[in-house]
Structure formats: structure tokens, C-alpha cells
Enzyme design. Structure first.
Site: not given
Ligand SMILES: [Ca+2]
Ligand SMILES: [Ca+2]
Ligand SMILES: [Ca+2]
Ligand SMILES: [Ca+2]
Ligand SMILES: [Ca+2]
Ligand SMILES: [Ca+2]
Ligand SMILES: [Ca+2]
Ligand SMILES: [Ca+2]
Ligand SMILES: [Ca+2]
Ligand SMILES: [Ca+2]
Ligand SMILES: [Ca+2]
Ligand SMILES: [Ca+2]
Ligand SMILES: [Ca+2]
Ligand SMILES: [Ca+2]
Ligand SMILES: [Ca+2]
Ligand SMILES: [Ca+2]
Lengths: 139, 139, 139, 139, 139, 139, 139, 139, 139, 139
Positions: C34, C41
Site C-alpha cells: 500500500c 496488499d
């Protein structure tokens, strides 16, 4: 109506002739014989139709299915023949017959055949979001 | 018909030439070799077609699939080649072959190829509500 | 080909240039960071395309996905960027990339982006009855 | 951004303005009050949109949903109002909001509302074979 | 509103008359009697509609369904009649009623009937990738 | 380790000899020949074991499975033989092999065989509520 | 607590020390590296435990999982090591860790490891009929 | 072996007499007649057994099932009778027959009957975490 | 009984005190606040119990659940507290409360807590073959 | 037997008195009235029993269920009463009745009640690997 196998399909008058509506019937109990080996074949039949003046009567449909029990038929042929028989007695605006046969030689075979009344066309589909149905109870 | 692998696909005459109908066959037993590493590859093949004058014979389809067991083929290539072979012997109005390969390198690959007969077009789809099929028994 | 992360996507020639066919690849192993928090992520990527002259090579696709592991990217941006990279090397007739991200803040986000080659249009879909695939074994 | 309920929806610039792409967000944590009885209502909201110049920011979407917790709203009304709010701040090319409410009186209610930007039309859908996604692991 | 069965369907004003939006209601608790045998029949009814000036009130819909409990009706007939009743009080832009009856004679029957307001046509469907919804919790 | 079929199963030392832990491996790519007809048979094999001093090495397990490709074996026999081979090289505390064969003659056959080390008994199961796993993404 | 990867697991006091209760946590975002090839591995981890004096804090569990991102570990080894780390800080009455790894070499591997506190035994299970949970909404 | 219906069940010697192993066979193609009405009945039969000296031969099992096609039998009776026949020819250590009949009168009936060899007892079950099997392919 | 949130749980006399029977209740509409951040938390609660002299009244259970809407509670704590409250008013022979919380920080948490009446023990389970329930309709 | 609702349950002699076997019946068509509000309630009933000298006759079971249509009953009470009625006429070795009621007040309720014949105990369960049943057809 006697409870014996029969090729005669009973009908009743369409209760709403002024509307194109859709009847879906699922018939899990179809069996006939393989014309080459004589061994039993099995299928689930699914009937979707838009009636015109008459509808198929449920119990006679069951007895009609029973009538194939002792007969030899190929998959592709019997699906078309049953559709022809159903079309002959109901003369529907539209009819689709789907036959899902049990596996043979490790291969699964389904056959789908349709009939459309001359000059009939469906209203264009109103294509809404579809939601999947669940059981009415939990667990 | 001998039970040995063969590239020869048998056919039989379409029992209902006057109607566009749909035959769906699911063949779970496909295996060939990877042409780079020589290791076995596996796939499930799904055949959907609208026959013209002839249909594929079930047992010969099985023996044809067997014929790839010792051969090296890439995923994208073999799907198109099998479609070509099936089209050559059946000359269908429409045929779609879907190959679902087992995972390789953590990636799942499916290939879908179609053939359409020149000048043939399907009747417009009658788009009915669809109902999901369940097992014929409970539990 | 070395087994290290790389932004270089390898290709191979389309084995059936004369036919519009569909390749579907499912890549469950995508992770990046992220850009706001630096935290990992995760997503599953699904690639659907109709190749023109070249196809994406499977192993290089895996190494390309690996190359995002240390990079910061927003969901909407990285999906479009990966599509752009894939389009640049394969110049496909059609390509759709679907990214399904793991839940963040209790909200599930998926992103779908497409590219179409100028002047290319698909043949109209032959819309057959669809049958759901099951496992090849029981239980 | 403070973590308190708010009717203010934050946005960020669309990272790929030149392409019609699809963002799907699933928000399972919606609750408001029944305006007639004051009792809590619950729903899962699903947002599908094609952004124009701006996208909805994830965390502010969550806080916006929270802002309905103490408010009374009817099902059909609140779905249209949330769509209106989202359209006002993002001015999307297309947006569809689907609200699936928990059962009331033994009846399940879902509401689907859409907005289309004037003059915008989607590219015709490239209708590929669809494959169902599975979990990334076994068991 | 008294909690007794009634053929009177209550309505309320459409909160967003300016937009074609879709209301989906699932009514699992329908039962009537077979007009031939007097035995109970059961069905799940699914109502999809695009309201015009009025919407169906939830509780009165439930009481309306209750009103069929002591009445004899055939499957095809009752589905069309309920649609007619709902159309009469709501005068919707579009309405579809789907009735899924419990098995009779080993055959499953569903009936689907639609009404469209004269002169109304839906906006062309924006056909996005569809994602299947899951439970909000694990296990 | 060469990538050719082999009956030699590689092992590695159990990293946690002091604990009874459970390894579950699912091998979808098993094929051999029917000893009566010579035709290919297919199965998915599932291996569950509690290692003692050694574990089965993943890649050699794959090459071992490959080694059956040209051999004729009956279902009941080959399942027991593979279990015997695995037991011989790993001498596990417990091992269960489950073979799910593709349909033959319309009948599905699975075979389950187990080995227990003499004197070994499992700790009594701590029987917790079980929760069903879902996919990590939505749709 | 800083949002950086860490091997330090935070805990909080068990709010109901006098009762054996079961905490189930599903952690879909585990990734480490293969110690042989350096390539990324992925897994979903499932933690079931009966706490004694302390419980695992959710956010620190997430950061702990993150700490494996740059490390090389074998499947069987890392599952036992994570269990050991969790046991060391929480000293639970019972703990089971289930790791479901993404497919490698076409083979799916899951590992299950347990710890039991000396002298602790579960109350005998009250074995009730189990009901399967469904989504809270329809469709 | 001729391909005609027969009450004679063929067997073959158990290939691993020294081990209690489990054979599971699923026979979807059972049909007989209702002794009261003469109408066809259908069921799926599932056979689970631990062989002693002999195993049931697959093809003869199929022909044996065929032999009920023209016979009238009640559900509870025929399940016990088939189990008796199978026990007589195989004298198994354990055998369980499960019959799932198609719906009759809106009620679904399954029957489960077991036989245990005198003096035989199963080894206590090693109760491992169970993982649900999925299809070998995606989509 | 007023329709406002309340911590008072109503009961009614067990209609069959002489029998250990099992009541299963699924409450999908639980929400409280996170005591650290003040943000809403959501869960589905599942209650399984064997009543002694009294049973929980359905509507008061709903109002009791509502009473948590404005309160801050940790997952592990609130599950035990609700069980304590239910035990206090019903003094059941056995009670199990299962709370399935919505995802937080990418991790799914479920909590299961049980109470047993002193001196009570369940009759040993009669462990029958279990059959999975399906919907009452097709499609 | 007349086709009118009746509290009289017919039985027939157990065809295999010498064996403990299991009959499972699923009755989806149960409805009665709420004794407080007079509104209809619905449930699916599932009957599992091990007969002693007599079995429940299918058609009379259906007519017996019908007899509750006009009667007011609470969920917990009616489940125990139906079990009592069934036990009285069949005097089974074991009987379990499971009632799954439709949602009321947003809460799903199931009730499970059992009867055991004095002095009867089941043979210890032979706990085999269980395999999930699939449909007999594809798609
Ligand atoms: Ca579905
Ligand atoms: Ca259910
Ligand atoms: Ca399905
Ligand atoms: Ca089933
Ligand atoms: Ca399974
Ligand atoms: Ca699905
Ligand atoms: Ca899985
Ligand atoms: Ca679930
Ligand atoms: Ca499952
Ligand atoms: Ca998913
Ligand atoms: Ca769904
Ligand atoms: Ca699928
Ligand atoms: Ca299920
Ligand atoms: Ca259904
Ligand atoms: Ca299942
Ligand atoms: Ca099947």
C-alpha cells in the site's frame, strides 16, 4: 386417467392466453434403453415453454416419460422426438427441451432442442440484476 | 471399432437435420505431454456444437482423446488443433471447444476456440429465466 | 529464463492467427504494498484475452507478477498499469484484466479494465445453454 | 481524516481517465433505523461504477456508511439517496447501487438503482465464456 | 392495518419517480390448495419490478399472500392472477412474478409471468462483470 | 533430481519430530492403464499423514505418480500399492491414502487405505466447532 | 503500536479465564519465500485456540504475519515455527494452526499442527446437530 | 460376462487381505417398480465396505442393479435385500448400503443399512482435520 | 412488551421438561462499537441450547441484541458476556454461543463459548448418516 | 386411505426386524398457525429413525402433516408433540425429529428432539471417510 405408460399427452387450456408467460418443468425420472446394447440409459429432462392455446398436463407428462422405459433410443434422436411430440399436442409459441444424460464411456452428454412458432417473436428481454435463490430455512 | 487410440473420428448422421439443436459433451480424461519438459499435462475438454449433417460418435471421441497421451502439445495449440480435427469430420454449423488445463506454475489456463459455418447464423436467443438444476435426491 | 522478478514479459507466436480464440488465465499470487501505509496488499488477477500475433508466456507472467512484491501501488492504478504492460507486449485483439483485492477496512474491492484493438470487433456471440462444470470425481 | 461518521465523501483523481473501467465495491456493514418502528435495519451494499474524473475513497465510504446508523430510512428511499450522494461527488460515467436488506416480515427485499452520465454509452460488451472463480487453496 | 388475510394490497408513493429502479422481493411463504384434490400446495414467490408512481407495501404483501391459504388454484393460473392483482394496484413500468412450486408427481414446476407498461422500454443494460456475493462472516 | 518418471521417492527430515502433526497433500494428476482393456484410467489421490522421522518430498512425489502412466493396475490394488511404497520410505506414524477414480461403467469408485505405526496412537481429538473456509476474495 | 513487520506478538488478558472457550481466527494474507528457489510462497493460515491467561492481539498478529514476507521457509517447518511462537507468548490450553499453501508442482499441501497444555483436557464434546450457516441476505 | 440383467454378483480376490481398507462405490442408475401402483421408482445407491476375502466386480454390480428394473419393491425392503445379496457373495468385514430415493408424495426418503462380520471391529478412527475437495480445474 | 432495546431477556416455560431437546437460533443482526476506536462492529450470533425449565423468548432476544448497539465491547469479552446473561435467565442444561464477527484488519474472528449445568451430561450421541438439506424448490 | 388431513398415522411391518437400519424422511410441507397472532408458520421437518416392529407409512405421514394446517402451535412445543405422536404409533428403537422453521423477527429457529427405546443402544459407529454426493448429471 389410468396410471399406465402412454404416448398420449393430455393438455388443458392456457389460463392466460393474452400473455407470453414461461412454464419450466423439471422431470428427473427418464429412462430408456440403448438401441445398440439394450442396456438402460437415464436422463433428467427439463422443459421450458411459452404456451399458446394449451398447456401440458403434469400427470400425463409423467406417464408419457414412463412410456420410453422399454424402448431403444439414441440420445440425440430421443431428445428431438420428445420435443416433436410435445410440440404436436401443445403447439406452443416457444418450447425448449434439455436432456441431461448420465455418463457413458466417461463422457457426459447433454442435448438441447428448440421449437418456435412461425411468426412469433419474444418481447425483448428486460435484463434485471439477478439474485440467487436460497433455501427457505437455515442449516 | 477396436479399443486403441486413434486419430480417426467416427460420425453418424444427424437425426434431425432440419433443426438447429445443441449437443454438449464433457470429456474429463484428456492428457498429453508438455513439449518443453516432457512431463504430463491434464485437461478437461468441453465440446458444444450445432451439428449439420453428422454428429461425433461418443466412443470414437474417447479413443481420439486417448491418442494425445504420448504426444507433446502446447495448451493454446492443442485446443485449436482438436477443434480443427472435429470440424473437419463433422463440418458443423457451429462448434466451440473449451479446454480447462490443470494448474502450471501456480497459474490456471483455459482456452476457448470456436468455428462457424460460412453463411450460418443462429436464430436469436429466446432469453428465458434460468433455473439452477439440483440433484435428484436429497442428502 | 532466470527465476527472478522482472518487468519483462515474454511472448510466443499465436499458433492460430486466423481465428479469434479466447485465453483465460487465473493468477492467484499477486501482492504489492500500500503506497500510503507500506503494508502488504493481496489480490487474485484474472486475465482474459483474444490474442493477435503473440501470446503471453506463462512463466514470464509469473515472474512479472512477482516484480510488484516490493512496490507501492493503489488498487485502481495498478490494475490499469498491468493491463497497459500486457497490451504493450502482446497487442491483443481484446484483453480484460480483473483484479480481486483482499478486504480492506471491511470493504471488498474488485477492478475490471479492458483494451480493444482499433477496428476489431468480436463475432456476435452464439448464445448456447450453459452447463455448470463439476469435479471429475465423487466426494 | 477523522474516524467519525460523516456524510462527506472523499474522492481521488481517476488514475486512468482515458479508459472506461469498472470498480466493484462490496460494503457489508450498513445499518440504519426503521422510520416507523425505530428498530435497526441491516443491509449489504454493493457499488459498481465506471469513474469519470474521480473515484470514491475507501475509508470515507466506510465513514459515510456509518453516518446512517442513527437515522430512520425506508429501504427504497435510502438506496436512491445513497446513489444520489455518490453521484454528486464522483459524477461517474455509470453507477449502480445494489442494496440487499435483511429479512423483514418473512420477506427478503433487494433494491437496485442506477445513474448514467448524459451522453455516455458503454462500448458493446465483449461476451466471453465465463469461468467461476474458486478459492486459492484446497479444503 | 389488521393482521388478517386480505386481498387488498397497500401501496406507498415511489420515493424516486424520476428513475427506473428495480425492487426485488422474495416471498417464501405461499400456500394454497389444489383445486382437484383439495390438498395443500406450496411455492416460493419472487417479485421483480420497476415501480412507476407506487410501490407495494411489505406487510400488506404478506397478508395478501396469506389470503390464498384456503383457496383452490392451479399453478399456471394463480401465478398470472397474482401478477394481475399486483399490476392493478401498482401500475408498474415493469413487473415479473416467478413462482417456484414444490414438487408434485416427481416433477418440479416453475412459472414466470411479466407485465410491461405500454410505451415503456428499459434503458439498454450496462453489462458489467458480475461478482458472486458471499456471506459476511467466515464459517 | 531429473524430471523423469521414477519409482524412487525422495524424503527430507521431519522438521518437528517431537510433535504429531498432520500433512495433507492433494495430487490431482494420477493416470495409469486398465490391465484388462489397456485403456487409460484417471484418479485424484489424497495423502494424509503424520510423519515420524521423514517427510515425502513434493517434486519426487509428482515424478513417482508419473511412473504409473504406462502401467496396468486395478483400482483396489494400486491404491494399496502406492500406500505401501509411501510407507516403506517414510515409515510414518500414520498414513491414509484416498484415491478417487473417474467414473467407469456409470459407477464411481473411491478407495481409502491406511497404515499405522505399531505402538503409535493419536492423542484424543480436541473436537472444536468447525468453520467452513471461503475464498480470500469476493466474486 | 507501529505498523511495521515484527516478530513480537502482543497479547491481552483473557476476559473469561474461568471458562474454556474457543477463538477461531482466519488469516488469509501470509506470504514468505521458498528457501530453495527464492520465489514467493502463499498460504491462508487458520488459528484455533482455547486461551489460558492471555489472548493474541489482532493487529500484532497481522504484523507478525507480515514479518515472514522476506524470509525463506519450508511449508512443514514454518507452520510448526509459527505455532511455537504463538504458544510461547500465549501459553494456551490448546492451540491448532492450519496452513493451506497455494499449489506447487500441481500438488496442494496443507499442514496442521497442535499444542496442548500439560494436564489440560477438554470437556467431552456435547455433540449437537449442526446447521450450515448461510448469508444474511438473499441473492 | 454377458451384458444382460442378472442377480449373480461376480467377485474377485481382495488384493490386500492383511489390511482393513475402505471401498466406496456410487451407483446412480437404480430403478425398480412400486409394488402398489406399478409405477417406476428411482434411487441412487451408495455402497461402502471393508472387504474380507473378496471384492464386488464393477460390471456385475451394474448388471445386478439392472435386474431390479422390472421388479416391484418397497423402499425399506429393497435396500435391505440388496445389502443381503451383497453380503452373501462378499462376506465383508463391514458393509453399508445407502439408498437415496427420488421424491414421492412430496417426501424424500433415504434408507441406510449395515452389516458387520461377527467378531470384527474397526481400528479406532484417526480423526484428522478434513479438507474439502474441489475440481481439478478452474471455472 | 415494548419495542425498545433492553437487557431484560424474557422466558417461557419449557414445554417438554422431561426430554433433553436442542434449540438452535441464528441471530444475524448484532452490532456494537469497538471500545478502542468507537467504530461499529458487526457479527452473526448462533445460539444452541438444551433448555431446563425455561426457554428464551424470541422477540425479547431480538430486543436484547439491539441493546448492544450503542455499547463498546471487545469480541472475546462480549461473546462470554452474552452467554452469561442468557445462562442467568434460562439456567439451561447446556448452552453454546457462537459469534462470527465481520473481518477486521484482514482477519476473520469467530468466538465459541459454552456453559454446562453441573451434574448434567448428554446422552451419548446416536451417530447416524447425515444428509445435506436442499431448497424446497428447483432453480 | 382418504386424502383428507388426519392425526391417524398408518404403519407397516418393519421388513428387516433383525437389523438396526436407518430411515431418513424429509418433509418440506409443514405449516401451522402462530397461537399468539394467528398468522401462518412454516417449517421443513426431517425425520430420522431406526424402526423396531413398524415403519411410518409415507402417505399417512403427509396427511398427518396436513392436519396441523388450521392449528395454533409454538415451535418448541409442536416439534416435541409430533415426535411424541410418531413414537406412539411406531415405538421405534430410535427417532430424531428436526424442525427448521422459517425466519420470524429476523431470527431463524430450528428444534431437534429425540426418543430412545429403553435398553436399546446403537452399535458403535463405523466411522468411514465420507464422500459428498453430486448430481447424476452435468450442468
Ligand atoms: Ca449457484
Ligand atoms: Ca437450509
Ligand atoms: Ca449449480
Ligand atoms: Ca443430493
Ligand atoms: Ca467434495
Ligand atoms: Ca457460484
Ligand atoms: Ca479451498
Ligand atoms: Ca459460511
Ligand atoms: Ca464447503
Ligand atoms: Ca471469491
Ligand atoms: Ca449469492
Ligand atoms: Ca464451475
Ligand atoms: Ca451445504
Ligand atoms: Ca432452489
Ligand atoms: Ca456440502
Ligand atoms: Ca454429475
Amino acid at each position: 386417467m389410468p396410471s399406465t405408460p402412454t404416448k398420449t399427452l393430455e393438455t388443458f387450456p392456457n389460463p392466460k392466453v393474452g400473455r407470453d408467460f414461461h412454464i419450466h418443468m423439471e422431470v428427473p425420472e427418464f429412462t430408456c434403453l440403448c438401441p445398440k446394447t439394450g442396456q438402460p440409459d437415464f436422463a433428467t429432462l427439463i422443459l421450458d415453454y411459452i404456451p399458446d392455446k394449451t398447456c401440458v398436463e403434469l400427470k400425463s407428462l409423467k406417464l408419457y416419460m414412463w412410456s420410453f422405459r422399454e424402448e431403444g433410443h439414441f440420445h440425440e434422436d430421443v431428445t428431438n422426438r420428445i420435443l416433436d411430440d410435445l410440440v404436436k399436442v401443445t403447439k406452443p409459441r416457444f418450447m425448449r427441451l434439455t436432456a441431461k444424460f448420465y455418463v457413458r464411456g466417461g463422457i457426459f452428454t447433454n442435448v438441447v432442442a428448440e421449437h418456435r412458432k412461425k411468426g412469433w417473436a419474444p418481447a425483448p428481454r428486460v435484463d434485471l440484476t439477478q439474485f440467487e435463490h436460497q433455501s427457505n430455512t437455515r442449516g
